[in-house]
Design a protein around this motif. Structure first.
Motif, PDB file in Angstrom:
ATOM      1  N   ALA A 323      39.402  40.107  40.795  1.00 24.61           N
ATOM      2  CA  ALA A 323      38.350  40.934  40.208  1.00 24.61           C
ATOM      3  C   ALA A 323      38.909  41.797  39.081  1.00 24.61           C
ATOM      4  O   ALA A 323      38.287  41.950  38.018  1.00 24.61           O
ATOM      5  N   GLN A 324      40.081  42.359  39.289  1.00 20.99           N
ATOM      6  CA  GLN A 324      40.684  43.219  38.271  1.00 20.99           C
ATOM      7  C   GLN A 324      40.969  42.444  36.989  1.00 20.99           C
ATOM      8  O   GLN A 324      40.649  42.901  35.890  1.00 20.99           O
ATOM      9  N   GLU A 325      41.545  41.258  37.116  1.00 15.23           N
ATOM     10  CA  GLU A 325      41.862  40.458  35.932  1.00 15.23           C
ATOM     11  C   GLU A 325      40.585  39.970  35.247  1.00 15.23           C
ATOM     12  O   GLU A 325      40.498  39.954  34.011  1.00 15.23           O
ATOM     13  N   GLY A 326      39.566  39.588  36.031  1.00 11.54           N
ATOM     14  CA  GLY A 326      38.314  39.135  35.432  1.00 11.54           C
ATOM     15  C   GLY A 326      37.628  40.240  34.642  1.00 11.54           C
ATOM     16  O   GLY A 326      37.149  40.018  33.523  1.00 11.54           O
ATOM     17  N   LEU A 327      37.592  41.445  35.201  1.00  6.42           N
ATOM     18  CA  LEU A 327      36.969  42.564  34.485  1.00  6.42           C
ATOM     19  C   LEU A 327      37.802  42.973  33.271  1.00  6.42           C
ATOM     20  O   LEU A 327      37.248  43.345  32.230  1.00  6.42           O
ATOM     21  N   THR A 328      39.125  42.903  33.403  1.00  8.20           N
ATOM     22  CA  THR A 328      39.981  43.234  32.254  1.00  8.20           C
ATOM     23  C   THR A 328      39.741  42.266  31.110  1.00  8.20           C
ATOM     24  O   THR A 328      39.608  42.668  29.942  1.00  8.20           O
ATOM     25  N   ASN A 329      39.667  40.969  31.398  1.00  6.30           N
ATOM     26  CA  ASN A 329      39.426  39.972  30.358  1.00  6.30           C
ATOM     27  C   ASN A 329      38.039  40.139  29.748  1.00  6.30           C
ATOM     28  O   ASN A 329      37.848  39.965  28.537  1.00  6.30           O
ATOM     29  N   ALA A 330      37.045  40.463  30.586  1.00  5.49           N
ATOM     30  CA  ALA A 330      35.695  40.667  30.062  1.00  5.49           C
ATOM     31  C   ALA A 330      35.666  41.861  29.112  1.00  5.49           C
ATOM     32  O   ALA A 330      34.999  41.824  28.057  1.00  5.49           O
TER      33      ALA A 330
END
Length: 408
Positions: A323-330
């Motif tokens: 979740a952290q990496e997905g939100l960071t990339n978004a």
């Protein structure tokens, strides 16, 4: 292995005082005798000379002529001198002394020494052949030059026993030296394998630390980059927005510093100690989403897990990192776009977590990225026994999805 490392290694199938010959050693200068070699050879020489003296004295008592006694002395002393060459030509010296023993009993001591050396240096078959030859020559000399002080049977039995003792003792020494060589080679292999295992463990530890640093710091530093960029491109923004962006930058910098200290603490901590700071789990996913919302991102969380604490710590931490990496990339690649986090599953069915973002509004400035975050998540999911997928969606957005095993 080299001569410098193993000065005890000796030539070839000849497992001598310094072990077997190394590949490529043929044709090189032979190693010089050590003090131990000189001591051993001198004692063997003196033993053979003593046998010559005893045999000659026995022959004189038996009434041998002066010519026969002189012959025995000369041949016996020559046989003793030949022992100094037994290390270089063990087979030739042993065979020659065995044949001489058929005509001169005084060479018996030198023949036993040569047979012993052959048993130390050679395998069983040539040693057995020379021992049989020496036994036959001993029988011949017992018949043609008998000792009047003992019977023929006694002489034959003594000959066989002495030959067997010399052969057995030499083979025992050979076996012991082979064992020493094998143990040393095993110790070297064990040391090399231990070194390889240590290198592999260090490499895995470095990879794990690199993944953790990326997952932990990328989130914080992205917040810094986004809000600093907003301040740069909107210098006329209202004071409340500037203050809020500055506050996010300050908080993100503080959190990044704390995370960096935690990772450094892990590096300095003893093995197995991961530091005092608690690790994120699925139960802390709400706090992550709230933090992202406070930073100005429109994100929703749909968690269908009744009790997040029931998920194991390792699985929950992996889901949190997804979740952290997905939100960071978004936030990096689709600023201003809506994002959604969905968590579902149950014990036995596995845990599924998905992060989607819509297409970014307007023109997006390219933000450089190495793609290491997605690679790290793929590795994390594989290590946990799950799988990880990512790719664009039909509406122009992007999605990352991971399935992780959840043992009841």
């Amino acid at each position: 292995m080299t001569r410098t490392e193993y000065p005890w290694l000796l030539p070839s199938e000849m497992i001598g005082p310094r072990g077997p010959e190394l590949p490529g050693d043929r044709g090189r200068a032979r190693p010089r005798r050590t003090v131990r070699d000189w001591t051993t050879d001198s004692l063997m020489f003196l033993f053979a000379v003593m046998i010559v003296l005893v045999t000659v004295e026995s022959g004189q008592r038996a009434g041998n002529t002066d010519a026969v006694v002189f012959f025995d002395v000369v041949v016996g002393l020559l046989a003793c001198c030949a022992l100094w060459a037994r290390r270089r030509w063990p087979m030739g010296v042993a065979v020659g002394l065995a044949l001489l023993n058929a005509v001169a009993p005084a060479t018996g001591g030198a023949g036993l020494v040569a047979l012993f050396g052959l048993a130390v240096h050679r395998a069983y078959r040539p040693v057995a052949a020379v021992a049989a030859l020496m036994t036959g020559c001993g029988v011949v000399v017992a018949f043609f030059r008998p000792d009047p002080s003992e019977s023929l049977i006694t002489a034959l039995v003594a000959t066989v026993v002495l030959i067997l003792l010399a052969t057995g003792w030499g083979m025992l020494v050979r076996a012991r030296r082979q064992l020493v060589v094998a143990l040393r080679e095993r110790a070297l292999r064990a040391e090399a394998e231990a070194g390889l295992r240590a290198e592999q463990a260090q490499r895995l530890a470095r990879e794990a630390i690199a993944r953790e640093m990326h997952d932990v710091l990328a989130h914080r530093l992205t917040l810094l980059s986004v809000h600093a960029g907003a301040l740069e491109f909107r210098p006329d923004a209202p004071a409340p927005e500037v203050a809020r962006a500055a506050g996010v930058i300050r908080d993100s910098a503080h959190e990044a510093l704390q995370d960096l200290r935690m990772i450094i603490g892990v590096l300095r901590a003893p093995d197995g100690d991961e530091g005092d700071r608690p690790q994120p789990t699925l139960a802390t996913l709400d706090a992550l989403v709230d933090e992202v919302r406070q930073a100005g991102m429109d994100v929703t969380l749909d968690s269908r897990i009744a009790d997040p604490a029931a998920v194991t710590a390792a699985t929950g931490r992996t889901a949190y990192r997804v979740a952290q990496e997905g939100l960071t990339n978004a936030r990096k690649h689709a600023p201003g776009a809506r994002a959604a986090v969905e968590v579902s599953g149950g014990p036995g069915d596995g845990l599924t977590i998905e992060v989607r973002n819509a297409a970014p509004p307007g023109v997006v400035t390219e933000v450089p990225g190495s793609g290491q975050g997605l690679i790290g998540l793929t590795e994390r999911a594989a290590l946990a026994g799950g799988r990880f997928e990512h790719g664009p969606t039909g509406d122009g957005g992007f999605a990352v999805r991971a399935w992780l095993p959840w043992t009841p």
